[in-house]
Design an enzyme around this catalytic site. Structure first.
Site, mmCIF file in Angstrom:
data_model
loop_
_atom_site.group_PDB
_atom_site.id
_atom_site.type_symbol
_atom_site.label_atom_id
_atom_site.label_comp_id
_atom_site.label_asym_id
_atom_site.label_seq_id
_atom_site.Cartn_x
_atom_site.Cartn_y
_atom_site.Cartn_z
ATOM 1 N N ASP A 121 65.541 35.365 42.931
ATOM 2 C CA ASP A 121 64.601 36.067 42.712
ATOM 3 C C ASP A 121 64.694 37.121 44.150
ATOM 4 O O ASP A 121 65.407 37.115 44.920
ATOM 5 C CB ASP A 121 63.194 35.532 42.998
ATOM 6 C CG ASP A 121 62.725 34.748 41.737
ATOM 7 O OD1 ASP A 121 63.635 34.716 40.826
ATOM 8 O OD2 ASP A 121 61.822 34.112 41.759
ATOM 9 N N GLU A 158 30.286 38.755 51.250
ATOM 10 C CA GLU A 158 30.932 39.131 52.555
ATOM 11 C C GLU A 158 31.938 37.960 53.060
ATOM 12 O O GLU A 158 32.302 38.150 54.327
ATOM 13 C CB GLU A 158 29.689 39.580 53.532
ATOM 14 C CG GLU A 158 29.095 40.855 52.894
ATOM 15 C CD GLU A 158 29.580 42.031 52.201
ATOM 16 O OE1 GLU A 158 30.454 42.347 52.880
ATOM 17 O OE2 GLU A 158 29.331 42.124 51.114
ATOM 18 N N PRO A 173 40.457 38.348 53.432
ATOM 19 C CA PRO A 173 41.226 39.293 53.845
ATOM 20 C C PRO A 173 41.753 39.252 55.184
ATOM 21 O O PRO A 173 42.573 40.114 55.881
ATOM 22 C CB PRO A 173 40.269 40.479 53.414
ATOM 23 C CG PRO A 173 39.281 39.928 52.756
ATOM 24 C CD PRO A 173 39.048 38.649 53.113
ATOM 25 N N ARG A 221 55.377 27.673 40.380
ATOM 26 C CA ARG A 221 56.865 28.105 39.912
ATOM 27 C C ARG A 221 57.939 27.560 40.608
ATOM 28 O O ARG A 221 59.114 27.566 40.344
ATOM 29 C CB ARG A 221 56.922 29.505 39.397
ATOM 30 C CG ARG A 221 56.790 30.527 40.598
ATOM 31 C CD ARG A 221 56.789 32.111 40.390
ATOM 32 N NE ARG A 221 58.118 32.517 39.885
ATOM 33 C CZ ARG A 221 59.111 32.509 40.561
ATOM 34 N NH1 ARG A 221 59.213 32.323 41.921
ATOM 35 N NH2 ARG A 221 60.330 32.962 39.910
HETATM 36 C C1 4G3 Z 1 36.124 36.116 52.475
HETATM 37 C C2 4G3 Z 1 40.621 37.653 49.920
HETATM 38 C C3 4G3 Z 1 36.246 36.086 51.360
HETATM 39 C C4 4G3 Z 1 35.800 37.178 53.550
HETATM 40 C C5 4G3 Z 1 39.313 37.426 49.463
HETATM 41 C C6 4G3 Z 1 35.707 38.386 51.396
HETATM 42 C C7 4G3 Z 1 40.541 39.982 49.434
HETATM 43 C C8 4G3 Z 1 41.208 38.868 49.694
HETATM 44 C C9 4G3 Z 1 36.051 37.514 50.746
HETATM 45 C C10 4G3 Z 1 35.652 38.515 52.916
HETATM 46 C C11 4G3 Z 1 38.759 38.612 48.998
HETATM 47 C C12 4G3 Z 1 42.838 38.980 49.945
HETATM 48 C C13 4G3 Z 1 36.275 37.657 49.026
HETATM 49 N N1 4G3 Z 1 39.305 39.608 48.977
HETATM 50 N N2 4G3 Z 1 43.206 40.136 50.268
HETATM 51 N N3 4G3 Z 1 37.271 38.930 48.939
HETATM 52 O O1 4G3 Z 1 43.480 38.027 49.831
HETATM 53 O O2 4G3 Z 1 35.211 39.606 53.655
#
Ligand code: 4G3
Length: 249
Positions: A173, A121, A94, A158
């Site tokens: 697209d 986490e 994230p 794709r």
């Molecule tokens: C690393 C990506 C991985 C750190 C991974 C959580 C959402 C996304 C994770 C972390 C994830 C995204 C695993 N959740 N928005 N969870 O791309 O805090």
């Protein structure tokens, strides 16, 4: 036999999560045609301890578990070469750069793409030197990076020549030219009192083109005005947008 144009690798603690998406529909056909290939690598196979431990609690305290650096780095080092410009090793999190269509277009030109998926986490910070990029698919948190990796793989795959039919090509697209798509209609001409717009039945190609461009602009103006802020508009687009502003006010 021809070798794949793009090889995907996924590093995960849950390799089974990829069975569904790669055995259905368009991705399945692309794999069968050997246009792309996908390899799933389990961090567990690179565990160092007898008990195959791959995760532990964070130093300093706090919630949840972290993937240990040893198994993650060993797995990555065994399957990637980050000095190769035809490769990208992508950390899925994230905190990454928001993944957009332009990233997919750039990544589709590579030979080998690796996705490092964390759970819990996330990762120990010391794995960062072993990846080349970090992407997020959006501002929300999931239980793991596997679904985002699949989203990015699908989006990139794709774009590879031969994966989708030429006539359904991505050129038209949403997002290709920075606008949302215009409304589409098929048979019947009338459905529950709703008519297909007359212009689409006219056979007048120039009028149809203009109508579609205007409705693309209208959708974008109403739903995603942020996309118009950064877009360089043609003279025609500026004129149509002015008409839309008057019609919608
Ligand atoms: C690393 C990506 C991985 C750190 C991974 C959580 C959402 C996304 C994770 C972390 C994830 C995204 C695993 N959740 N928005 N969870 O791309 O805090």
């Amino acid at each position: 036999m021809n070798s794949p144009l793009l090889h995907f690798q996924v590093f995960t603690l849950f390799p089974g999560m990829f069975n569904g998406p790669v055995s259905e529909s368009i991705l399945k056909k692309a794999l069968e045609k050997n246009i792309i290939s996908i390899e799933v690598i389990n961090f567990r196979d690179y565990a160092e301890s007898k008990h195959q431990t791959v995760d532990d609690t964070p130093f300093g305290g706090g919630q949840g578990m972290l993937l240990m650096p040893g198994p993650v780095v060993s797995a990555i080092e065994n399957h990637t070469d980050i000095t190769n410009p035809n490769e990208e090793v992508i950390l899925v999190s994230p905190q990454g750069k928001p993944f957009v269509q332009a990233d997919a277009i750039a990544l589709a030109k590579k030979k080998k793409l690796s996705f490092v998926c964390g759970h819990y986490e996330g990762f120990d910070e010391r794995i960062r030197d072993y990846v080349t990029a970090e992407y997020s698919i959006g501002d929300y948190v999931l239980t793991g990076g596997e679904l985002p990796a699949m989203v990015m793989i699908d989006c990139i795959a794709r774009l590879i020549p031969g994966v989708i039919k030429e006539e359904d090509s991505y050129i038209e697209d949403s997002f290709y030219d920075g606008l949302l798509e215009y409304p589409h209609y098929t048979k019947p001409r009338e459905y529950r009192g709703k008519q297909v717009p007359e212009v689409l039945l006219s056979g007048h190609h120039e009028n149809i083109r203009k109508w579609r461009l205007k409705e693309s602009l209208r959708r974008t103006f109403l739903r995603r005005p942020d996309l118009l802020e950064n877009k360089i508009l043609s003279e025609e687009e500026r004129r149509l947008l002015e008409e839309i502003r008057n019609e919608e006010s």
